[in-house]
Design a protein around this motif. Structure first.
Motif, mmCIF file in Angstrom:
data_model
loop_
_atom_site.group_PDB
_atom_site.id
_atom_site.type_symbol
_atom_site.label_atom_id
_atom_site.label_comp_id
_atom_site.label_asym_id
_atom_site.label_seq_id
_atom_site.Cartn_x
_atom_site.Cartn_y
_atom_site.Cartn_z
ATOM 1 N N ALA A 1 2.622 -33.228 -38.055
ATOM 2 C CA ALA A 1 1.292 -33.096 -37.811
ATOM 3 C C ALA A 1 1.021 -32.738 -36.572
ATOM 4 N N GLN B 1 3.110 -43.451 -42.364
ATOM 5 C CA GLN B 1 2.258 -42.867 -43.261
ATOM 6 C C GLN B 1 1.634 -41.830 -42.948
ATOM 7 N N PRO B 2 1.424 -40.803 -43.693
ATOM 8 C CA PRO B 2 1.207 -39.184 -43.203
ATOM 9 C C PRO B 2 -0.067 -39.317 -42.711
ATOM 10 N N ALA B 3 -1.074 -40.183 -43.307
ATOM 11 C CA ALA B 3 -2.483 -39.976 -42.701
ATOM 12 C C ALA B 3 -2.562 -40.694 -41.159
ATOM 13 N N SER B 4 -1.479 -41.697 -41.054
ATOM 14 C CA SER B 4 -1.574 -42.278 -39.809
ATOM 15 C C SER B 4 -0.948 -41.142 -38.677
ATOM 16 N N CYS C 1 -0.773 -48.626 -35.586
ATOM 17 C CA CYS C 1 -0.718 -47.417 -36.092
ATOM 18 C C CYS C 1 0.735 -47.230 -36.769
ATOM 19 N N ARG D 1 -1.261 -37.828 -38.722
ATOM 20 C CA ARG D 1 -2.267 -37.138 -38.611
ATOM 21 C C ARG D 1 -3.491 -37.751 -37.678
ATOM 22 N N GLN D 2 -3.801 -39.276 -37.862
ATOM 23 C CA GLN D 2 -4.782 -39.752 -36.936
ATOM 24 C C GLN D 2 -4.381 -39.748 -35.647
#
Length: 268
Positions: free
Chosen positions: A139, A80-83, A76, A85-86
Motif C-alpha cells: 500500500a 486487512q488490506p483495506a486497513s 487499525c 490502504r486506509q
C-alpha cells in the motif's frame, strides 16, 4: 529480575529526522511506541496506528506530556488490506505523504509443533508477522515512489537466525525468517526508486508481553541471557535508536541489510 532489566539510552530531543514524515505501526506499546516517541522527539511528523485503541491513546498522552505531537489511526487492523490502504491515505491526507515506514506491529503465537493449532496459532502468526508487512509495504509503495524514495524498516528477530532452547517459537521463527528474506527482495525492487529497505533483528526485549513470560518462567530468562554477551534484557529504546539511524539520511547508502540488536546473542 531487577539486575538484568536496565534502562537503555532514553528518548532524547534532536533534529536527525527534521522535515521527514514517518509512519510507525504498533505504537501502543513496546518497540512501536519507542520508535514513535523517539522519531517525534528527533523532528519527524509521526503518523501511528495500533489495533488497540486504548494503548494507542496512552501513547498519545505520553507524547503530549513530552511536548510531542503524534497523529494516530486507531483501531487499525493491518492484517486487512483495506486497513493498510486506509493508513496510507490517512498519512497522505495529514502530511501529503511520508518518507519513512516502520513496520513494528506484529502478533505471534508460541506453541510446540505437536501442540500448535493450524488456524489460530500457525496461520494467525504468519498473518500477524509476515502478511502484515507485505500488505502495508504494498500500500505504501506508490507513495514512496512519488516522494522520490524513502526508508522502510522491518523487524525480523534473533529467532530468524538461531533457535533458543526451551522456546516454543516455531511459527515465530518462520514468520520472522520470512520478513528477513522479504526485506532483501523489497530492497532490490525499491532500489531503482530510491527506496531503502532494511531490517532489525532484536533478541529478547522487555515489553508488556515478554515481561509476563519472563516472570512466569525465570528459566527462560536465564537461557536467553546465557546466549548474550551483554547480560541484560533489551529495552524498546535500544531498538528505536537503531531504527532512527536507518530512517535518517545518515543511512543513505544502507539497504538490504539486517541489524542484529541483540546483546551479541547471534554472534556465537
Amino acid at each position: 529480575m531487577k539486575s538484568v532489566l536496565k534502562d537503555a539510552l532514553p528518548v532524547q530531543a534532536g533534529s536527525r529526522l527534521q522535515g521527514k514524515v514517518a509512519v510507525v505501526t504498533g505504537i501502543g506499546s513496546g518497540i512501536g511506541r519507542a520508535c514513535a516517541l523517539l522519531f517525534a522527539a528527533q523532528g519527524a511528523s509521526v503518523v501511528g496506528c495500533d489495533i488497540d485503541a486504548k494503548a494507542a491513546g496512552e501513547t498519545l498522552e505520553i507524547a503530549r506530556a513530552q511536548g510531542l505531537a503524534i497523529d494516530s489511526l486507531h483501531p487499525c487492523d493491518l492484517t486487512q488490506p483495506a486497513s493498510a490502504r486506509q493508513l496510507v491515505e490517512f498519512a497522505r491526507t495529514r502530511h501529503g505523504g511520508f518518507d519513512v515506514l516502520v513496520n513494528a506491529a506484529a502478533f505471534g503465537a508460541f506453541a510446540w509443533l505437536q501442540e500448535m493449532d493450524y488456524e489460530t496459532q500457525w496461520r494467525r502468526t504468519l498473518t500477524g508477522e509476515l502478511d502484515i508487512v507485505f500488505l502495508l509495504c504494498q500500500a505504501a509503495w506508490p507513495v514512496l515512489i512519488e516522494r522520490g524514495g524513502g526508508s522502510v524498516i522491518n523487524f525480523a528477530s534473533a529467532n530468524a537466525a538461531v533457535a533458543l532452547e526451551g522456546s516454543p517459537a516455531l511459527a515465530h521463527c518462520a514468520g520472522k525468517g520470512g520478513v528477513l528474506a522479504m526485506t532483501r527482495q523489497l530492497a532490490m525492487e525499491g532500489g531503482p526508486h530510491g527506496i531503502r529497505v532494511n531490517s532489525i533483528s532484536p533478541a529478547l526485549v522487555e515489553t508488556s508481553a515478554t515481561r509476563a513470560h519472563m516472570r512466569a518462567d525465570p528459566a527462560f530468562l536465564e537461557r536467553a541471557l546465557g546466549k548474550q554477551m551483554i547480560k541484560r534484557v533489551g529495552q524498546p529504546e535500544d531498538i528505536a535508536w537503531c531504527a532512527l539511524f536507518l530512517a535518517s539520511d545518515e543511512a543513505g547508502w544502507v539497504t538490504a541489510s539486517d541489524f542484529p540488536v541483540d546483546g551479541g546473542a547471534t554472534a556465537w
